[in-house]
Design a protein around this motif. Structure first.
Motif, PDB file in Angstrom:
ATOM      1  N   ASP A 295      48.792  50.323  46.255  1.00 58.45           N
ATOM      2  CA  ASP A 295      48.846  50.012  47.687  1.00 58.45           C
ATOM      3  C   ASP A 295      47.443  49.884  48.282  1.00 58.45           C
ATOM      4  O   ASP A 295      47.079  50.568  49.236  1.00 58.45           O
ATOM      5  CB  ASP A 295      49.648  51.077  48.429  1.00 58.45           C
ATOM      6  N   VAL A 296      46.671  48.961  47.720  1.00 54.12           N
ATOM      7  CA  VAL A 296      45.301  48.751  48.186  1.00 54.12           C
ATOM      8  C   VAL A 296      45.305  48.102  49.571  1.00 54.12           C
ATOM      9  O   VAL A 296      46.002  47.115  49.803  1.00 54.12           O
ATOM     10  CB  VAL A 296      44.521  47.870  47.188  1.00 54.12           C
ATOM     11  N   GLN A 297      44.500  48.656  50.474  1.00 51.43           N
ATOM     12  CA  GLN A 297      44.375  48.131  51.828  1.00 51.43           C
ATOM     13  C   GLN A 297      43.023  47.436  51.991  1.00 51.43           C
ATOM     14  O   GLN A 297      42.056  47.774  51.300  1.00 51.43           O
ATOM     15  CB  GLN A 297      44.500  49.269  52.846  1.00 51.43           C
ATOM     16  N   PRO A 298      42.944  46.458  52.888  1.00 49.43           N
ATOM     17  CA  PRO A 298      41.665  45.775  53.120  1.00 49.43           C
ATOM     18  C   PRO A 298      40.551  46.780  53.430  1.00 49.43           C
ATOM     19  O   PRO A 298      40.747  47.735  54.187  1.00 49.43           O
ATOM     20  CB  PRO A 298      41.957  44.890  54.335  1.00 49.43           C
ATOM     21  N   GLY A 299      39.423  46.559  52.782  1.00 45.65           N
ATOM     22  CA  GLY A 299      38.278  47.429  53.012  1.00 45.65           C
ATOM     23  C   GLY A 299      38.193  48.616  52.079  1.00 45.65           C
ATOM     24  O   GLY A 299      37.153  49.297  52.041  1.00 45.65           O
ATOM     25  N   GLU A 300      39.241  48.915  51.310  1.00 50.31           N
ATOM     26  CA  GLU A 300      39.202  50.049  50.398  1.00 50.31           C
ATOM     27  C   GLU A 300      38.433  49.705  49.128  1.00 50.31           C
ATOM     28  O   GLU A 300      38.394  48.554  48.689  1.00 50.31           O
ATOM     29  CB  GLU A 300      40.624  50.502  50.033  1.00 50.31           C
ATOM     30  N   ARG A 301      37.861  50.744  48.541  1.00 52.62           N
ATOM     31  CA  ARG A 301      37.148  50.591  47.269  1.00 52.62           C
ATOM     32  C   ARG A 301      38.048  51.098  46.148  1.00 52.62           C
ATOM     33  O   ARG A 301      38.624  52.189  46.239  1.00 52.62           O
ATOM     34  CB  ARG A 301      35.832  51.376  47.293  1.00 52.62           C
ATOM     35  N   VAL A 302      38.149  50.310  45.082  1.00 55.72           N
ATOM     36  CA  VAL A 302      39.084  50.594  43.990  1.00 55.72           C
ATOM     37  C   VAL A 302      38.321  50.637  42.675  1.00 55.72           C
ATOM     38  O   VAL A 302      37.482  49.779  42.403  1.00 55.72           O
ATOM     39  CB  VAL A 302      40.193  49.532  43.915  1.00 55.72           C
ATOM     40  N   LEU A 303      38.652  51.626  41.850  1.00 53.68           N
ATOM     41  CA  LEU A 303      38.056  51.772  40.527  1.00 53.68           C
ATOM     42  C   LEU A 303      39.131  51.562  39.471  1.00 53.68           C
ATOM     43  O   LEU A 303      40.193  52.176  39.521  1.00 53.68           O
ATOM     44  CB  LEU A 303      37.456  53.177  40.373  1.00 53.68           C
ATOM     45  N   ASP A 304      38.855  50.674  38.514  1.00 52.30           N
ATOM     46  CA  ASP A 304      39.766  50.410  37.395  1.00 52.30           C
ATOM     47  C   ASP A 304      39.074  50.851  36.116  1.00 52.30           C
ATOM     48  O   ASP A 304      38.123  50.193  35.662  1.00 52.30           O
ATOM     49  CB  ASP A 304      40.122  48.918  37.347  1.00 52.30           C
ATOM     50  N   LEU A 305      39.522  51.965  35.534  1.00 47.51           N
ATOM     51  CA  LEU A 305      38.912  52.509  34.328  1.00 47.51           C
ATOM     52  C   LEU A 305      39.667  52.048  33.085  1.00 47.51           C
ATOM     53  O   LEU A 305      40.884  51.983  33.083  1.00 47.51           O
ATOM     54  CB  LEU A 305      38.907  54.042  34.398  1.00 47.51           C
ATOM     55  N   PHE A 306      38.909  51.760  32.003  1.00 48.83           N
ATOM     56  CA  PHE A 306      39.449  51.152  30.787  1.00 48.83           C
ATOM     57  C   PHE A 306      40.038  49.788  31.171  1.00 48.83           C
ATOM     58  O   PHE A 306      41.175  49.464  30.829  1.00 48.83           O
ATOM     59  CB  PHE A 306      40.514  52.033  30.135  1.00 48.83           C
ATOM     60  N   CYS A 307      39.259  48.973  31.843  1.00 47.45           N
ATOM     61  CA  CYS A 307      39.774  47.770  32.506  1.00 47.45           C
ATOM     62  C   CYS A 307      40.018  46.606  31.564  1.00 47.45           C
ATOM     63  O   CYS A 307      40.681  45.637  31.953  1.00 47.45           O
ATOM     64  CB  CYS A 307      38.831  47.338  33.620  1.00 47.45           C
ATOM     65  N   GLY A 308      39.467  46.652  30.338  1.00 50.07           N
ATOM     66  CA  GLY A 308      39.670  45.534  29.418  1.00 50.07           C
ATOM     67  C   GLY A 308      39.157  44.232  29.988  1.00 50.07           C
ATOM     68  O   GLY A 308      38.065  44.168  30.581  1.00 50.07           O
ATOM     69  N   LEU A 309      39.952  43.168  29.850  1.00 49.20           N
ATOM     70  CA  LEU A 309      39.510  41.859  30.316  1.00 49.20           C
ATOM     71  C   LEU A 309      39.871  41.599  31.774  1.00 49.20           C
ATOM     72  O   LEU A 309      39.733  40.481  32.254  1.00 49.20           O
ATOM     73  CB  LEU A 309      40.070  40.750  29.419  1.00 49.20           C
ATOM     74  N   GLY A 310      40.325  42.644  32.479  1.00 43.87           N
ATOM     75  CA  GLY A 310      40.632  42.507  33.897  1.00 43.87           C
ATOM     76  C   GLY A 310      42.098  42.343  34.211  1.00 43.87           C
ATOM     77  O   GLY A 310      42.459  41.846  35.281  1.00 43.87           O
ATOM     78  N   ASN A 311      42.976  42.798  33.299  1.00 41.30           N
ATOM     79  CA  ASN A 311      44.420  42.634  33.463  1.00 41.30           C
ATOM     80  C   ASN A 311      44.926  43.225  34.773  1.00 41.30           C
ATOM     81  O   ASN A 311      45.818  42.660  35.419  1.00 41.30           O
ATOM     82  CB  ASN A 311      45.131  43.284  32.268  1.00 41.30           C
ATOM     83  N   PHE A 312      44.379  44.370  35.168  1.00 39.05           N
ATOM     84  CA  PHE A 312      44.708  44.974  36.464  1.00 39.05           C
ATOM     85  C   PHE A 312      43.613  44.720  37.504  1.00 39.05           C
ATOM     86  O   PHE A 312      43.897  44.627  38.695  1.00 39.05           O
ATOM     87  CB  PHE A 312      44.905  46.491  36.326  1.00 39.05           C
ATOM     88  N   THR A 313      42.381  44.626  37.035  1.00 44.43           N
ATOM     89  CA  THR A 313      41.237  44.523  37.944  1.00 44.43           C
ATOM     90  C   THR A 313      41.345  43.322  38.865  1.00 44.43           C
ATOM     91  O   THR A 313      41.167  43.441  40.089  1.00 44.43           O
ATOM     92  CB  THR A 313      39.932  44.424  37.131  1.00 44.43           C
ATOM     93  N   LEU A 314      41.610  42.171  38.296  1.00 44.79           N
ATOM     94  CA  LEU A 314      41.628  40.946  39.100  1.00 44.79           C
ATOM     95  C   LEU A 314      42.840  40.875  40.025  1.00 44.79           C
ATOM     96  O   LEU A 314      42.704  40.455  41.176  1.00 44.79           O
ATOM     97  CB  LEU A 314      41.534  39.720  38.189  1.00 44.79           C
TER      98      LEU A 314
END
Length: 446
Positions: A295-314
């Motif tokens: 539930d990411v809101q505009p302006g929030e900072r998000v960390l994706d650990l063990f992100c691989g090729l960006g499957n969740f990051t992007l």
């Protein structure tokens, strides 16, 4: 000094009353003297006749020969090789029962590691159970007595390759071509020097990586190139380590496959040797669930650990805010950056870091994060979870491929002031005992 003789195994079949399943999918029974029996191919509530195939001091290992009283969950395996092939272990069990078994496995692990009980259990995520597997490693072996090459998975609990001519759980672009693969390997002069074949499939194209123990002749290479052209497959060779993998067909274009995440308008490119999820449909739905739960809101900072090729990051970056993806494999960091550029995403940064130690002093870590996503390997993220409290994130989504390490790490997070809000299993690997799950944690306000 003479070696101690191993005790001969019983030759007569024995009758076993199956009480429950072990976490690796074998039936559990007991001898009259209380010794444990692990029985392949048996289900809870069944009485089976089984053969002893291994014996240890505390337990025996058996293989089902005949089911005297079948359980209501028993079905005829959809694959004719299911009783022998080690690629699947639960094809004799209905999919409903398989999923219930996986959910129960997760519940048992959570209970074992600190009595953790989520506020909500969500319904299991399910999809097609055949033709789903896009990644695999196929063994290759020439059998002199048969004068033929075998290609496939190992037999259950031994090193022999199963004699199969198709695989119905593999993506059909590969699974329906096992016979053709056997024939093309046997046609090579180096037919005894191909050790394995890596399978990787994207949405539109599929690739095979042949592990060749010796350099191939021009003639052998031409045979594999022709095979790739005939079957519309990318063909790679791997003469030594992973860094020697190179494509020989097609001879033009970048060495990439791709899959799409349409809900986020994303195309993700990857090399055939990169880690990607084996089940495309479950992956798309898993990503959507993780993004929804975070539930990411505009302006929030998000960390994706063990992100691989960006499957969740992007996908997370599509929701706005600033997203940082961190990965221990530098090659995957490069791939993440490639995919961000490909999709025109500029509110994301990728970094390489050792996630098995204290990373809180890294420049990117000093910025603080509102939300965190973790998708670790099977070994889990125990060290990472110890440091998460330093970020003060309000919500954490944990995607797991091992219920034991998820439960262990959940205990660490609970100790550090989080509660498990909801969790559920995802049937990423139907017909196997592999348990994929997802959980969301929220910080308890003082």
């Amino acid at each position: 000094m003479s070696r101690r003789r191993r005790k001969a195994l019983p030759t007569e079949p024995v009758s076993c009353v199956i009480e429950r399943l072990s976490h690796d999918g074998r039936g559990i029974a007991h001898q009259d003297d209380g010794k444990i029996q692990f029985v392949d191919g048996a289900l809870p509530g069944e009485t089976v006749t089984a053969k002893v195939v291994g014996s240890r001091r505390k337990f025996d290992e058996l293989r089902t020969l005949e089911v005297q009283q079948p359980a209501s969950d028993r079905i005829a395996p959809p694959c004719e090789f299911a009783d022998l092939c080690g690629g699947c272990s639960l094809q004799h069990m209905s999919n409903d029962a398989q999923v219930a078994f996986k959910e129960d496995t997760l519940k048992q692990h959570l209970a074992h590691f600190g009595g953790i009980e989520p506020q909500e259990w969500v319904a299991p995520m399910r999809s097609d159970t055949l033709g789903y597997r896009r990644k695999a490693r196929l063994g290759v072996r020439y059998v002199t007595k048969r004068e033929s090459v075998l290609v496939g998975f190992r037999e259950k609990r031994n090193s022999f390759l199963t004699d199969i001519d198709r695989c119905i759980v593999l993506d059909p672009r590969i699974g329906e071509r096992i016979t053709a693969l056997r024939e093309v390997v046997h046609s090579l002069a180096a037919y005894q020097r191909i050790a394995q074949i890596e399978v990787a499939c994207g949405d539109d194209e599929a690739a095979l990586v042949f592990r060749n123990l010796d350099p191939l002749s021009d003639a052998d290479q031409a045979i594999l190139e022709a095979f790739g052209e005939q079957h519309d497959l990318h063909i790679y060779l791997q003469p030594k380590g992973p860094d020697t993998v190179h494509r020989i067909w097609p001879q033009q274009g970048e060495e990439r496959l791709s899959f799409r995440l349409p809900e986020f308008d994303l195309t993700m490119k990857f090399h055939p040797m990169d880690f990607t999820q084996v089940n495309a449909d479950i992956n798309r739905r898993m990503v959507a669930r993780a993004v929804d739960w975070l539930d990411v809101q505009p302006g929030e900072r998000v960390l994706d650990l063990f992100c691989g090729l960006g499957n969740f990051t992007l996908p997370l970056a599509r929701k706005g805010g600033q997203v940082v993806g961190v990965e221990g494999d530098e090659a995957m960091v490069v791939r993440g950056k490639e995919n961000a550029t490909l999709n025109g995403i500029d509110n994301v940064r990728f970094y390489g870091a050792n996630l098995q130690g204290d990373f809180t002093a890294e420049p990117w870590a000093a910025e603080g994060f509102d939300k965190i996503l973790i998708d670790p390997p099977r070994s889990g993220a125990e060290e990472v979870c110890e440091y998460l409290v330093a970020f003060g994130a309000q919500r954490i989504v944990y995607v797991s491929c091992n219920p034991a390490t998820l439960a262990r790490d959940a205990g660490v997070m609970v100790k550090n002031g989080y509660r498990m809000v909801r969790t559920g299993v995802m049937d990423m690997f139907p017909h196997t005992t592999h348990v994929e799950s997802i959980a969301v944690f929220e910080r308890i306000e003082p």
